[in-house]
Design an enzyme around this catalytic site. Structure first.
Site, PDB file in Angstrom:
ATOM      1  N   ASP A 128       0.841  -1.189   0.000  1.00 41.15           N
ATOM      2  CA  ASP A 128       0.000   0.000   0.000  1.00 41.15           C
ATOM      3  C   ASP A 128       0.883   1.248   0.000  1.00 41.15           C
ATOM      4  O   ASP A 128       1.857   1.347   0.756  1.00 41.15           O
ATOM      5  CB  ASP A 128      -0.889  -0.031   1.243  1.00 41.15           C
TER       6      ASP A 128
ATOM      7  N   GLU B 195       1.723  -0.398  -5.062  1.00 43.28           N
ATOM      8  CA  GLU B 195       0.776   0.665  -5.370  1.00 43.28           C
ATOM      9  C   GLU B 195       1.668   1.896  -5.557  1.00 43.28           C
ATOM     10  O   GLU B 195       2.136   2.474  -4.571  1.00 43.28           O
ATOM     11  CB  GLU B 195      -0.216   0.880  -4.232  1.00 43.28           C
TER      12      GLU B 195
END
Length: 711
Positions: free
Chosen positions: A351, A387
């Site tokens: 993330d 990401e």
């Protein structure tokens, strides 16, 4: 308390001197003045023991007789000086960053804050130390003993190019599943149940990407509104499976339950990828709670601003881990290796990975974090997905991560959405996205599978909502619909939300078939979101992070409706087609050049007139694109050294609202074509499909994909 050893970090049960069993405790707390390990019995009574040994900034000691199942925490003494970033407060019980299991849930009463949360002058509240004991209100770590060597496990080891990823939530996937026993629904054991795995196998996916399963906490603003963090992007324990997802309780049994889930998925040929949040923690900024790292060594674990009272925030969550610090790097890499070697997982999706790649302030692809991963003998062999952005300046880094890494490709998402709502000025961008995004990834030895292609993810509209809503409807979140993005690139097909108009409903199902087909025919690694193949809806909520209810859980009853059953069947059919045909999952970029005397190229683009596209055609307004994939010119060889040869295909994508005529390319491209997929049809025809002569003209229905096999 015996001296013990400074390694490994955490609480590790072992046999000590003279064959005495006990637990070794080791905690890095560089600036602390004293550390006490706190042991709790079944009634919550606390016994404290000081860690008197200090080796290389690690406090350690061995406590004879402390057995697996023991609940514990730390109290760390030091200066209270927020103006210099020092926030030690021994009144606060702290969770061990290396705890393998966590017992209890996080509530956030005033007692768990290191400062006086309700101080009248909020602008200085973080500077006033709170002396109340937090132990009754916070979860405890659990000593876990596990000597599992994984000798009976067989990892699928699916090559990147052959992968199909399925993003799912452990709780939401099985919470309403009728085939899973009620006591197992919403748990690791529920996901391991044959009824859950049966769907994954039938669909054909090769990996599940689990939304965060590290122990996480719920934010105060959600608890005040009677909500909870559902997605889990608020980690506080990087070694502990989230206790609320365990059917076996929270006294350590969650560790074995998670492992059994991984084994069951591996036995079905499915890899397990974890969505991990190492960029920030649940302790938020200076006004956040003191749960673990903030009270252990605030300045060592977090990035602080020039004013050390304040936290550098590249994540939008209040704090950012200081990944340049060696001990923070050690925490992250120890955690990653633990989940690979002891918990059996096969990869990670990071993330806000750009936040981890920041050296001091700027994103740096030579940063310590990326360098450590690249040379680590365990981590460089697993699947690594970035990401590739954060919320800080210069944080958008799509296409910039080095080899070994794949990336979520949001440019693929935006382009495909825009094409099917007929919002692209031309088809240039669509050509790049369909063929592997070479404009982003054809450098440094990267391959087409560096692009993780997706149309939807957990964050945003579901696939069904993408064709049913043009505006977000997040009122249930309690933030007056201000949360969530307004840039959805969606089209409601003529009516906002649910509609009784059968024409609207049919058009929406067709658009869903178009989006699914485009995704699964594109070069790169496709990622589907759990439930999109069932027609799952979140009722227009594009930010359901706090909706632990039917808004987010999969509605399995949709499979009883013929329209949604047909969509699920199409998804399975397309994935099976992809698995059968290596031309759809290439390991190298297309060259676009002729490799034989007949002038046939590995990739060619055609206009509706049956002619190859010119430079001018790419820049002209268009709603139709023909893509020819040659199975004769696939680079590489199979495991026995033989050339890889496959069928050739012509894909015709038409986003216009009226049918169009398309001339099928003649020799040398083909002599005839057989229809393999026609998204204008609710039910796909069985093979063999309709045969069309090369050079002939066909009618492509409005808003449809035709996939034709060269016969």
């Amino acid at each position: 308390m015996w001296p013990g050893t400074p390694t490994p970090l955490g609480a590790r049960f072992r046999v000590g001197p003279d064959g005495v069993a006990g637990t070794n405790f080791a905690l890095w707390a560089a600036g602390a003045e004293a550390v006490r390990v706190c042991l709790f019995d079944e009634r919550g009574r606390e016994t404290q023991a000081p860690l008197t040994e200090l080796t290389h900034e690690i406090w350690h000691g061995f406590v004879p007789g402390v057995m697996p199942g023991q609940r514990y925490g730390y109290r760390v003494d030091g200066r209270w000086d927020p103006w210099t970033g020092a926030r030690w407060n021994p009144a606060k019980l702290l969770l061990d960053p290396y705890a393998r299991a966590v017992d209890g849930d996080f509530a956030l009463p005033p007692e768990v804050y290191g400062h006086v949360r309700d101080w009248p002058e909020q602008q200085v509240a973080d500077t006033v130390r709170d002396e109340r004991d937090s132990a009754p209100y916070v979860p405890k770590g659990v000593v876990v003993h596990d000597d599992d060597d994984w000798s009976d496990d067989r990892r699928p080891k699916t090559p990147w190019a052959d992968s199909v990823i399925y993003e799912l939530h452990v709780r939401g996937f099985t919470k309403l599943h009728p085939g899973v026993p009620p006591e197992l629904r919403g748990t690791y054991a529920g996901l391991a149940h044959p009824a859950a795995i049966e769907h994954l196998v039938a669909l054909g996916v090769t990996a599940v990407e689990l939304l965060p399963v590290h122990q996480f906490a719920h934010e105060d603003h959600l608890l005040r509104r009677g909500l909870r963090n559902y997605w889990g992007y608020n980690s506080i324990g990087y070694f502990a499976p989230h206790a609320a997802y365990a059917a076996t309780g929270t006294a350590g049994g969650q560790v074995g339950e998670f492992k059994r889930m991984v084994r069951a998925l591996h036995a079905a040929g499915i890899e397990v990828i974890l969505d991990v949040v190492y960029n920030h923690t649940a302790e938020a900024g200076e006004l956040g709670p003191t749960l673990s790292l903030k009270g252990i060594d605030n300045r060592g674990y977090y990035r602080l601003q020039d004013d050390p009272r304040r936290y550098a925030d590249y994540t939008g969550c209040g704090n950012t881990l200081h990944v340049v610090q060696p001990q923070v790097l050690r925490l992250i890499t120890d955690s990653l290796r633990y989940w690979v070697t002891e918990m059996g997982v096969d990869g990670f999706r990071f993330d806000l990975a750009a936040a981890l790649a920041r050296s001091m302030h700027d994103v740096d692809m030579l940063s310590p974090f990326l360098a450590v991963i690249a040379q680590d003998p365990v981590l460089r062999r697993v699947k690594l997905i970035a990401e590739p952005w954060d919320v800080g300046s210069g944080g958008y880094q799509v296409g910039a991560f080095p080899p070994l890494w794949t990336e979520w490709n949001d440019r693929y998402r935006d382009t495909v959405r825009d094409f099917w709502r007929h919002a692209l000025p031309d088809v240039r961008e669509m050509g790049y996205r369909l063929s592997g995004s070479s404009d982003l990834y054809a450098w440094g030895g990267r391959r087409p599978y560096a692009s993780v292609n997706f149309v939807t993810a957990h964050d945003g509209f579901t696939l069904r909502d993408l064709v049913s809503y043009e505006r977000k409807h997040n009122e249930a979140n309690g933030e007056h619909n201000r949360d969530g993005t307004g840039d959805n690139r969606s089209w409601n097909c003529g009516a906002e939300g649910d509609s009784d108009d059968e024409e609207v409903r049919a058009l929406r199902r067709r658009q869903l078939r178009n989006l699914l087909t485009t995704l699964l025919l594109s070069t790169g690694v496709p990622m589907l979101v759990a439930g999109d193949e069932l027609g799952r809806t979140q009722r227009g909520n594009n930010n359901a992070y706090c909706q632990d209810n039917e808004i987010s859980w999969l509605d399995w009853s949709l499979l009883e409706e013929p329209g949604w059953r047909a969509l699920s069947d199409l998804a399975s059919r397309l994935i099976a087609l992809r698995h059968r045909h290596p031309v759809l999952r290439r390991r190298a970029f297309f060259s676009g050049r002729a490799h034989s005397a007949d002038g046939l190229r590995d990739l060619a683009w055609f206009t509706p007139h049956g002619t190859e596209m010119t430079e001018g055609d790419w820049y002209a307004p268009a709603a139709t694109l023909g893509m020819y994939l040659s199975g004769r010119d696939i680079p590489g060889r199979d495991e026995r050294g033989a050339p890889v040869v496959d069928d050739s295909f012509l894909a015709v994508l038409h986003a216009g609202d009226r049918p169009t005529r398309f001339v099928l390319p003649g020799p040398p491209w083909a002599e005839r074509y057989e229809v393999a997929v026609d998204t204008s049809r609710e039910e796909q025809a069985g093979e063999p499909g309709t045969i069309h002569p090369a050079g002939g003209e066909i009618t492509v229905p409005a808003r449809a994909v035709l996939l034709l096999r060269v016969a």
